[in-house]
Design a protein around this motif. Structure first.
Motif, short mmCIF file in Angstrom:
data_model
loop_
_atom_site.label_atom_id
_atom_site.label_comp_id
_atom_site.label_asym_id
_atom_site.label_seq_id
_atom_site.Cartn_x
_atom_site.Cartn_y
_atom_site.Cartn_z
N ASN A 63 60.43 -25.83 89.88
CA ASN A 63 61.89 -27.18 89.69
C ASN A 63 61.50 -27.82 88.09
OD1 ASN A 63 62.63 -30.46 88.68
ND2 ASN A 63 62.99 -30.13 91.13
N VAL A 64 61.53 -28.30 87.15
CA VAL A 64 61.64 -28.27 86.10
C VAL A 64 60.53 -29.63 85.78
CG1 VAL A 64 62.50 -29.26 83.44
CG2 VAL A 64 64.03 -28.27 85.08
N ASN A 65 60.74 -30.59 86.78
CA ASN A 65 59.94 -31.91 86.56
C ASN A 65 58.91 -31.00 87.64
OD1 ASN A 65 61.90 -34.05 85.91
ND2 ASN A 65 62.50 -33.89 88.00
N THR A 66 58.65 -30.20 88.23
CA THR A 66 57.39 -29.78 88.31
C THR A 66 56.78 -29.96 87.54
OG1 THR A 66 58.10 -29.26 90.37
CG2 THR A 66 55.98 -28.21 90.22
N ILE A 67 57.28 -28.35 86.31
CA ILE A 67 56.82 -28.24 85.87
C ILE A 67 56.29 -29.20 84.34
CG2 ILE A 67 56.91 -26.55 83.43
CD1 ILE A 67 57.36 -24.91 86.32
N TYR A 68 57.11 -29.89 84.14
CA TYR A 68 56.42 -31.35 83.50
C TYR A 68 55.48 -31.25 83.61
CZ TYR A 68 60.84 -30.92 80.69
OH TYR A 68 61.48 -31.12 79.12
N THR A 69 55.20 -32.26 85.08
CA THR A 69 53.75 -32.40 86.18
C THR A 69 52.99 -31.16 85.08
OG1 THR A 69 55.03 -34.03 87.71
CG2 THR A 69 53.13 -33.41 87.97
N LEU A 70 53.03 -30.17 85.30
CA LEU A 70 52.01 -29.13 85.73
C LEU A 70 51.13 -29.73 83.51
CD1 LEU A 70 53.53 -27.16 87.77
CD2 LEU A 70 51.09 -27.79 88.69
N LEU A 71 52.51 -29.34 83.32
CA LEU A 71 51.74 -29.41 81.78
C LEU A 71 51.07 -31.02 81.55
CD1 LEU A 71 55.21 -27.59 79.77
CD2 LEU A 71 52.72 -27.25 80.21
#
Length: 160
Positions: free
Chosen positions: A135-143
Motif C-alpha cells: 500500500n502507498v501509505n505503507t511505503i510512506y510509513t516505511l520511509l
C-alpha cells in the motif's frame, strides 16, 4: 527469447542497478555475481513484452529482489555475514560514506529496500507501492521509520 542486441542493451542500461540491489541484499560479491547472471538469464528467456522502459526497469527490480530473497531462503545458504566483511568490501569509500553505508545496511530488510529504491533509484512512493506490492501509505510509513532509525544511528538534526 530476446535478441542478443536487446539483451546487451538491457545489461548496459540496468547492470549497475541490478548489481547494487544484489549487494544491498546479499552483501557479498560471489552471490551478487550469481544472482546478476540469473536475473539477466531470466530477462533473456522472458517471452512477454514491456509497455515501456519504466515497466522493464520495474520488472528487473522485482526479479532481482525475488532472486535475492530466494537465495537467502535456500537451505544451503549460510544465513549470516558479518558487517565487518561488508565494510572490507566497501573500504574504497570515504569515511563519511562508510558511516552512511553501515547505517543503511544495518536497517531491517523492509527498510533497506525502500531506502535504496527511493533515494538511490529515485522512485516515488506510489511507484514503490506497485513495485513492492505494498500500500502507498505503507511505503510512506516505511520511509518515515527508516529515516527515524537512520537519524538515531547517524545523529541527525531534530529540525525535520
Amino acid at each position: 527469447m530476446r535478441s542478443e542486441a536487446e539483451i546487451n542493451q538491457a545489461i548496459e542500461r540496468y547492470s549497475d542497478m541490478v548489481w547494487r540491489i544484489c549487494m544491498l541484499h546479499l552483501k557479498n560479491h560471489a552471490d551478487t555475481d550469481d544472482i546478476f547472471q540469473t536475473v539477466f538469464l531470466k530477462y533473456a528467456l522472458y517471452k512477454g513484452t514491456f509497455e515501456n522502459e519504466q515497466h522493464e526497469k520495474a520488472w528487473l527490480i522485482r526479479v532481482t529482489i525475488n532472486a535475492c530473497k530466494d537465495l537467502l531462503k535456500s537451505f544451503f545458504r549460510n544465513r549470516t555475514i558479518s558487517l565487518e566483511e561488508v565494510m572490507e568490501q566497501a573500504s574504497a569509500l570515504q569515511n563519511d560514506d562508510k558511516g552512511v553505508l553501515e547505517a543503511v545496511l544495518s536497517l531491517p530488510q523492509k527498510y533497506r529496500d525502500v531506502v535504496y529504491l527511493h533515494y538511490y533509484e529515485g522512485y516515488t512512493a506510489p511507484e514503490l507501492s506497485k513495485i513492492l506490492h505494498k500500500n502507498v501509505n505503507t511505503i510512506y510509513t516505511l520511509l518515515t521509520r527508516s529515516k527515524q532509525l537512520l537519524k538515531k544511528q547517524l545523529g541527525g538534526d531534530d529540525d525535520e
